[in-house]
Design an enzyme around this catalytic site. Structure first.
Site, short mmCIF file in Angstrom:
data_model
loop_
_atom_site.label_atom_id
_atom_site.label_comp_id
_atom_site.label_asym_id
_atom_site.label_seq_id
_atom_site.Cartn_x
_atom_site.Cartn_y
_atom_site.Cartn_z
CG ASN A 9 31.62 44.37 42.38
OD1 ASN A 9 30.46 44.00 42.58
ND2 ASN A 9 32.09 44.68 41.18
CD1 TRP A 10 30.54 41.10 48.06
CD2 TRP A 10 28.60 40.23 48.76
NE1 TRP A 10 30.59 41.02 49.43
CE2 TRP A 10 29.41 40.50 49.89
CE3 TRP A 10 27.32 39.70 48.96
CZ2 TRP A 10 28.98 40.22 51.20
CZ3 TRP A 10 26.89 39.43 50.27
CH2 TRP A 10 27.72 39.69 51.36
CE LYS A 11 33.49 41.53 39.85
NZ LYS A 11 34.53 41.20 38.89
CG HIS A 95 32.60 46.60 37.44
ND1 HIS A 95 32.84 45.59 36.55
CD2 HIS A 95 33.39 46.37 38.51
CE1 HIS A 95 33.73 44.76 37.08
NE2 HIS A 95 34.08 45.21 38.27
CD GLU A 97 32.63 42.02 35.97
OE1 GLU A 97 31.71 42.12 36.80
OE2 GLU A 97 33.75 41.53 36.23
CD GLU A 167 37.50 46.98 39.46
OE1 GLU A 167 37.63 46.39 40.53
OE2 GLU A 167 36.53 46.79 38.71
N GLY A 173 39.28 38.89 37.51
CA GLY A 173 38.84 37.50 37.53
C GLY A 173 39.76 36.56 36.77
CB SER A 213 43.56 39.08 40.20
OG SER A 213 42.76 38.54 39.15
N GLY A 234 36.85 41.57 44.00
CA GLY A 234 35.78 40.72 43.46
C GLY A 234 35.77 39.37 44.16
N GLY A 235 36.35 38.38 43.52
CA GLY A 235 36.30 36.99 44.01
C GLY A 235 36.67 36.83 45.48
P1 13P Z 1 38.42 40.10 40.90
O1 13P Z 1 38.98 40.53 42.26
O2 13P Z 1 37.59 38.87 40.99
O3 13P Z 1 39.47 40.06 39.86
O4 13P Z 1 37.38 41.27 40.48
C1 13P Z 1 37.76 42.58 40.54
C2 13P Z 1 36.58 43.43 40.29
O5 13P Z 1 36.06 43.46 39.18
C3 13P Z 1 36.02 44.19 41.41
O6 13P Z 1 35.08 45.11 40.97
#
Ligand code: 13P
Length: 252
Positions: A9-11, A95, A97, A167, A173, A213, A234-235
């Protein structure tokens, strides 16, 4: 045997040239196989280019969100048909967020999940408790409700195209990961909740991904748990080498 999935997920990251460069690198380094499927979710404006670059590649492309209506006066929104018209049939929904910053409620997510089913899109549906829920020991209750409220009016056949992503919000993050045991415990709970509603056969088939993470140094241990079928990253999905290492961890 459930095939593992690693999804990135590149956000809200990567301009078009940056996205293009990362996809070209991923194409060179990442080889999905019978053991692991790979999905990336760039932002909307980068989706057509991602589809074009990955046309003959097994890496699949997903959107990060979509609206529940077919079309209409919803300024700034994107519909399922718009995604399907550019050959996108995977979408991340719910998600944390989106829930936290854009006020997406269970009710809205139910509509979105219904729309994904109606449009035959694969729904990567996210659930997860926040830190306070975890500290108060409410995490199972919260996740159970998120599942029931949004997904449990869907017929059993809808689950052919549903992937659940657990998640925990406190692990996103933050560099703090759920322990492999905490992940397993919740994934098991999710599978049992599905089994109670839809039967064991269905529950044993649904893929449940862990997100929060996940990095090259912890992926293998988390993915080794029996109810963890891969990850939503994510990251670490923004760096080809890290993402490649996580995909490899899912193969072993
Ligand atoms: P991180 O891997 O950056 O913690 O993010 C996880 C995430 O929200 C994937 O959708």
């Amino acid at each position: 045997m459930r095939t593992k999935i690693v999804a990135g997920n590149w956000k809200m990251n990567k301009t078009l040239p940056e996205a293009e460069a990362l996809i070209l690198e991923l194409k060179q380094k990442i080889k999905p196989d019978g053991k692991v499927a790979v999905i990336i979710a760039p932002s909307f404006v980068n989706l057509p280019k991602a589809v074009e670059l990955l046309k003959d590649n097994p890496i699949k492309v997903a959107a990060q969100n979509m609206h529940f209506a077919d079309s209409g006066a919803y300024t700034g929104e994107i519909s399922a048909d718009m995604l399907k018209a550019i050959d996108i049939d995977h979408v991340i929904l719910g998600h944390s967020e989106r829930r936290a910053y854009f006020n997406e409620t269970d009710e809205m997510l139910k509509e979105k999940a219904n729309q994904a089913y109606k449009k035959q899109m694969t729904n990567i549906f996210c659930v997860g408790e926040n830190l306070e829920d975890r500290q108060k020991d409410h995490h199972f209750e919260v996740v159970g409700k998120q599942l029931k409220n949004a997904l449990f009016e869907l017929p059993i056949q809808a689950y052919k195209k549903i992937i659940i992503a657990y998640e925990p919000v406190w692990a996103i993050g933050t560099g703090e990961t759920a322990t492999p045991e905490q992940a397993q415990e919740m994934h098991h709970f999710i599978r049992e909740t599905l089994a109670k509603k839809y039967g064991r056969d269905l529950a044993d088939k649904v893929r449940i991904l862990y997100g929060g993470s996940v990095k090259p140094n912890n992926a293998k241990e988390i993915f080794s748990k029996p109810d963890v079928d891969g990850g939503l990253i994510g990251g670490a999905a923004l760096k080809a080498d890290d993402f490649q290492a996580i995909v490899e961890a899912a193969k072993s």
